[in-house]
Design a protein around this motif. Structure first.
Motif, PDB file in Angstrom:
ATOM      1  N   VAL A   1       0.465   0.356  -1.277  1.00  0.00           N
ATOM      2  CA  VAL A   1       0.302   0.430   0.197  1.00  0.00           C
ATOM      3  C   VAL A   1       1.031   1.492   0.939  1.00  0.00           C
ATOM      4  CG1 VAL A   1       0.297  -0.505   2.459  1.00  0.00           C
ATOM      5  CG2 VAL A   1      -0.912  -1.830   0.807  1.00  0.00           C
ATOM      6  N   CYS A   2       2.667   1.385   0.156  1.00  0.00           N
ATOM      7  CA  CYS A   2       3.446   2.558   0.754  1.00  0.00           C
ATOM      8  C   CYS A   2       2.924   3.891   0.238  1.00  0.00           C
ATOM      9  CB  CYS A   2       4.851   1.802   0.118  1.00  0.00           C
ATOM     10  SG  CYS A   2       5.433   0.691   1.032  1.00  0.00           S
ATOM     11  N   GLN A   3       2.557   3.884  -1.059  1.00  0.00           N
ATOM     12  CA  GLN A   3       1.906   5.170  -1.629  1.00  0.00           C
ATOM     13  C   GLN A   3       1.232   5.890  -0.742  1.00  0.00           C
ATOM     14  OE1 GLN A   3       1.786   5.436  -5.818  1.00  0.00           O
ATOM     15  NE2 GLN A   3       3.833   5.121  -6.095  1.00  0.00           N
ATOM     16  N   ILE A   4       0.027   4.768  -0.621  1.00  0.00           N
ATOM     17  CA  ILE A   4      -1.273   5.468   0.069  1.00  0.00           C
ATOM     18  C   ILE A   4      -0.772   5.805   1.614  1.00  0.00           C
ATOM     19  CG2 ILE A   4      -3.324   4.543   1.562  1.00  0.00           C
ATOM     20  CD1 ILE A   4      -3.663   2.681  -0.850  1.00  0.00           C
ATOM     21  N   ARG A   5       0.118   5.095   2.367  1.00  0.00           N
ATOM     22  CA  ARG A   5       0.596   5.784   3.492  1.00  0.00           C
ATOM     23  C   ARG A   5       1.510   6.818   3.769  1.00  0.00           C
ATOM     24  NH1 ARG A   5       4.437   1.344   5.106  1.00  0.00           N
ATOM     25  NH2 ARG A   5       5.820   2.569   4.090  1.00  0.00           N
ATOM     26  N   ASP A   6       2.240   6.955   2.595  1.00  0.00           N
ATOM     27  CA  ASP A   6       3.493   8.176   2.545  1.00  0.00           C
ATOM     28  C   ASP A   6       3.090   9.127   1.873  1.00  0.00           C
ATOM     29  OD1 ASP A   6       5.052   6.361   4.182  1.00  0.00           O
ATOM     30  OD2 ASP A   6       6.285   5.479   2.337  1.00  0.00           O
ATOM     31  N   GLY A   7       1.766   9.155   1.037  1.00  0.00           N
ATOM     32  CA  GLY A   7       1.547  10.481   0.628  1.00  0.00           C
ATOM     33  C   GLY A   7       1.926  10.363  -0.844  1.00  0.00           C
ATOM     34  N   GLY A   8       1.642  11.586  -1.553  1.00  0.00           N
ATOM     35  CA  GLY A   8       2.080  11.656  -2.703  1.00  0.00           C
ATOM     36  C   GLY A   8       0.910  11.663  -3.707  1.00  0.00           C
ATOM     37  N   ARG A   9       1.318  11.461  -5.020  1.00  0.00           N
ATOM     38  CA  ARG A   9       0.191  11.467  -5.935  1.00  0.00           C
ATOM     39  C   ARG A   9      -0.424  10.017  -5.668  1.00  0.00           C
ATOM     40  NH1 ARG A   9       3.478  11.941 -11.482  1.00  0.00           N
ATOM     41  NH2 ARG A   9       5.164  11.376 -10.365  1.00  0.00           N
ATOM     42  N   GLY A  10       0.333   8.896  -5.173  1.00  0.00           N
ATOM     43  CA  GLY A  10      -0.575   7.749  -5.289  1.00  0.00           C
ATOM     44  C   GLY A  10      -1.663   7.756  -4.008  1.00  0.00           C
ATOM     45  N   GLN A  11      -1.480   8.561  -3.051  1.00  0.00           N
ATOM     46  CA  GLN A  11      -2.244   9.026  -1.936  1.00  0.00           C
ATOM     47  C   GLN A  11      -3.593   9.745  -2.564  1.00  0.00           C
ATOM     48  OE1 GLN A  11      -1.549  11.424   1.315  1.00  0.00           O
ATOM     49  NE2 GLN A  11      -1.858   9.542   2.730  1.00  0.00           N
ATOM     50  N   GLY A  12      -3.155  10.678  -3.428  1.00  0.00           N
ATOM     51  CA  GLY A  12      -4.170  11.732  -3.756  1.00  0.00           C
ATOM     52  C   GLY A  12      -5.119  10.784  -4.676  1.00  0.00           C
ATOM     53  N   TYR A  13      -4.741   9.901  -5.429  1.00  0.00           N
ATOM     54  CA  TYR A  13      -5.481   9.146  -6.419  1.00  0.00           C
ATOM     55  C   TYR A  13      -6.311   8.121  -5.577  1.00  0.00           C
ATOM     56  CZ  TYR A  13      -6.534   6.130 -10.206  1.00  0.00           C
ATOM     57  OH  TYR A  13      -7.506   4.997 -11.060  1.00  0.00           O
TER      58      TYR A  13
ATOM     59  N   LYS B   1     -16.104   4.730  -3.859  1.00  0.00           N
ATOM     60  CA  LYS B   1     -15.282   3.311  -3.869  1.00  0.00           C
ATOM     61  C   LYS B   1     -14.886   3.009  -2.596  1.00  0.00           C
ATOM     62  CE  LYS B   1     -14.620   3.274  -8.321  1.00  0.00           C
ATOM     63  NZ  LYS B   1     -15.422   2.575  -9.409  1.00  0.00           N
ATOM     64  N   THR B   2     -14.912   1.762  -2.344  1.00  0.00           N
ATOM     65  CA  THR B   2     -14.637   1.081  -0.820  1.00  0.00           C
ATOM     66  C   THR B   2     -13.163   1.179  -0.967  1.00  0.00           C
ATOM     67  OG1 THR B   2     -14.411  -1.245  -1.825  1.00  0.00           O
ATOM     68  CG2 THR B   2     -16.534  -0.463  -1.177  1.00  0.00           C
ATOM     69  N   PRO B   3     -12.500   1.142   0.039  1.00  0.00           N
ATOM     70  CA  PRO B   3     -11.007   1.001   0.306  1.00  0.00           C
ATOM     71  C   PRO B   3     -10.550  -0.065  -0.605  1.00  0.00           C
ATOM     72  CG  PRO B   3     -11.884   1.468   2.672  1.00  0.00           C
ATOM     73  CD  PRO B   3     -13.343   1.069   1.704  1.00  0.00           C
ATOM     74  N   ALA B   4     -10.952  -1.246  -0.646  1.00  0.00           N
ATOM     75  CA  ALA B   4     -10.442  -2.294  -1.318  1.00  0.00           C
ATOM     76  C   ALA B   4     -10.643  -1.863  -2.961  1.00  0.00           C
ATOM     77  CB  ALA B   4     -11.001  -3.514  -1.050  1.00  0.00           C
ATOM     78  N   GLU B   5     -11.562  -1.360  -3.298  1.00  0.00           N
ATOM     79  CA  GLU B   5     -11.877  -0.995  -4.759  1.00  0.00           C
ATOM     80  C   GLU B   5     -10.714   0.048  -5.177  1.00  0.00           C
ATOM     81  OE1 GLU B   5     -16.357  -1.938  -5.475  1.00  0.00           O
ATOM     82  OE2 GLU B   5     -15.913   0.136  -4.603  1.00  0.00           O
ATOM     83  N   ALA B   6     -10.556   1.013  -4.144  1.00  0.00           N
ATOM     84  CA  ALA B   6      -9.657   2.477  -4.635  1.00  0.00           C
ATOM     85  C   ALA B   6      -8.144   1.839  -4.633  1.00  0.00           C
ATOM     86  CB  ALA B   6      -9.746   3.305  -3.243  1.00  0.00           C
ATOM     87  N   ARG B   7      -7.760   0.652  -3.773  1.00  0.00           N
ATOM     88  CA  ARG B   7      -6.586   0.055  -3.738  1.00  0.00           C
ATOM     89  C   ARG B   7      -6.181  -0.405  -4.916  1.00  0.00           C
ATOM     90  NH1 ARG B   7      -6.989  -1.510   1.195  1.00  0.00           N
ATOM     91  NH2 ARG B   7      -7.740  -3.476   0.780  1.00  0.00           N
ATOM     92  N   ARG B   8      -7.399  -1.392  -5.448  1.00  0.00           N
ATOM     93  CA  ARG B   8      -7.344  -1.714  -6.529  1.00  0.00           C
ATOM     94  C   ARG B   8      -7.076  -1.118  -7.906  1.00  0.00           C
ATOM     95  NH1 ARG B   8     -12.184  -4.260  -6.906  1.00  0.00           N
ATOM     96  NH2 ARG B   8     -11.396  -5.758  -5.260  1.00  0.00           N
ATOM     97  N   ALA B   9      -7.686  -0.086  -7.740  1.00  0.00           N
ATOM     98  CA  ALA B   9      -7.713   0.992  -8.919  1.00  0.00           C
ATOM     99  C   ALA B   9      -6.275   1.598  -8.720  1.00  0.00           C
ATOM    100  CB  ALA B   9      -8.704   2.128  -8.778  1.00  0.00           C
ATOM    101  N   LEU B  10      -5.840   1.883  -7.747  1.00  0.00           N
ATOM    102  CA  LEU B  10      -4.332   2.413  -7.815  1.00  0.00           C
ATOM    103  C   LEU B  10      -3.297   1.319  -8.257  1.00  0.00           C
ATOM    104  CD1 LEU B  10      -2.126   4.380  -7.023  1.00  0.00           C
ATOM    105  CD2 LEU B  10      -2.449   3.436  -4.590  1.00  0.00           C
ATOM    106  N   LYS B  11      -3.546   0.198  -7.835  1.00  0.00           N
ATOM    107  CA  LYS B  11      -2.522  -0.997  -8.399  1.00  0.00           C
ATOM    108  C   LYS B  11      -2.719  -1.073  -9.951  1.00  0.00           C
ATOM    109  CE  LYS B  11      -3.770  -3.719  -4.866  1.00  0.00           C
ATOM    110  NZ  LYS B  11      -4.055  -5.372  -4.296  1.00  0.00           N
TER     111      LYS B  11
END
Length: 61
Positions: A7-19, A28-38
């Motif tokens: 959640v912090c990476q999505i909010r604050d930017g960087g590689r996590g947000q790009g992914y 992907k839905t936001p939940a699926e994208a978040r799950r993939a990032l995790k």
């Protein structure tokens, strides 16, 4: 803990947000994208732990 990091990476930017945004663009839905990032974050943590274990074993020998 992985959820908080994601959640912090999505909010604050960087590689996590790009992914996350790439996964959204793939349809992907936001939940699926978040799950993939995790999952990606868990892989990074795993490989860091493996590397640290190898380094520790090498120093002990």
């Amino acid at each position: 803990m992985l959820h908080v990091i994601a959640v912090c990476q999505i909010r604050d930017g960087g590689r996590g947000q790009g992914y996350y945004l790439r996964k959204i663009a793939e349809g992907k839905t936001p939940a699926e994208a978040r799950r993939a990032l995790k999952r990606r974050l868990s892989n990074v943590v795993y490989w860091i732990m493996k590397r640290d274990q190898r380094n520790h074993l090498a120093q002990a020998a």
